[in-house]
Design a protein around this motif. Sequence first.
Motif, mmCIF file in Angstrom:
data_model
loop_
_atom_site.group_PDB
_atom_site.id
_atom_site.type_symbol
_atom_site.label_atom_id
_atom_site.label_comp_id
_atom_site.label_asym_id
_atom_site.label_seq_id
_atom_site.Cartn_x
_atom_site.Cartn_y
_atom_site.Cartn_z
ATOM 1 N N ALA A 126 -21.677 52.979 -3.841
ATOM 2 C CA ALA A 126 -20.793 51.819 -3.693
ATOM 3 C C ALA A 126 -20.661 51.023 -4.988
ATOM 4 O O ALA A 126 -20.096 49.924 -4.975
ATOM 5 N N ASN A 127 -21.153 51.571 -6.083
ATOM 6 C CA ASN A 127 -21.065 50.872 -7.357
ATOM 7 C C ASN A 127 -19.609 50.692 -7.770
ATOM 8 O O ASN A 127 -18.794 51.604 -7.664
ATOM 9 N N VAL A 128 -19.273 49.497 -8.235
ATOM 10 C CA VAL A 128 -17.903 49.165 -8.630
ATOM 11 C C VAL A 128 -17.816 49.109 -10.146
ATOM 12 O O VAL A 128 -18.664 48.499 -10.805
ATOM 13 N N SER A 129 -16.796 49.736 -10.703
ATOM 14 C CA SER A 129 -16.580 49.687 -12.147
ATOM 15 C C SER A 129 -15.087 49.771 -12.435
ATOM 16 O O SER A 129 -14.290 50.151 -11.566
ATOM 17 N N MET A 130 -14.702 49.414 -13.644
ATOM 18 C CA MET A 130 -13.306 49.494 -14.059
ATOM 19 C C MET A 130 -13.001 50.899 -14.568
ATOM 20 O O MET A 130 -13.723 51.438 -15.404
#
Length: 288
Positions: A199-203
Amino acid sequence: MNKLHVFGKNKLVSIAVASVFVLSSTATAKDVSDSVIEKHRAALETNTDGKGFGPQSPRDIDQKYGTNLRNFGFAPNRSQMNLCNIHFHKNAEHKGGEFTTYAGNGDGKGKNTGYVYNGTLTDAQLKPVKNKVCGAKGDPLQSGDTLEVHFVYSSAQVQPGPTLGACLADSTMNPGLRVEGQVFVLANDKNAIDFRDMANVSMVNGYSQAPNVPSNTGVPIEYLGSTTGPSYNEKASPLQVSWSVRPEVAVVDINSVDEWCKDNVFNEDHAHGVRNLVQNPKLLSPIN
């Protein structure tokens, strides 16, 4: 003797090599009667008939028939949208693939209903955890539980945040919405998927993304629908959503889910309830 465990309605069936069956209930309260669910469905029909509502969710993804004529274009690929919210429901809201076993009617308000994983886990994976995992609302998760996780994307210029309100913006009155649905089963297994990493969020290329979502859980079923949740058991959701639901279940480490619930940008600390499966063809879009 090593055992595998098959998940059935309101119970675990432990299958030993010698074909000895041991039953242990997983239900904490008696389900409401079928008549309660029938009243929900009747109210949904009354409150939507001829009113122009679009297709609804959740649905049986193995059943392609639907007659709802409110057509709208599919939202772009998730790689061209901003991830705005991640949340999950205890038990799968959708039915199909590897999650077709009905959990029961539950309390009539979305708790202990929906569909559960049809497959098996080992004794070691089913070892109970001591922590009250994601139990902020008094209903902690346990090893063997099924989750349907919703990764919500918006065409608006938004940032990841709490609730579906994070997917809307004053500058975009009707953003395209897409939900990627993935069903997981919780295992006490450090070698299973780490929910925090997944679930890690990154651009990525200028868009907020969750790049580690599993892509090896079958060809996703795509259809036009709505938002979900038990608040829509007797009324329709007015929001238009492009859905992509993968039919295979992945195994996730329950300990990592516990850690994620303690600290995430979405302020998610519990599992949400389940909306009744939508069965009325007038409220379903056809799946091509």
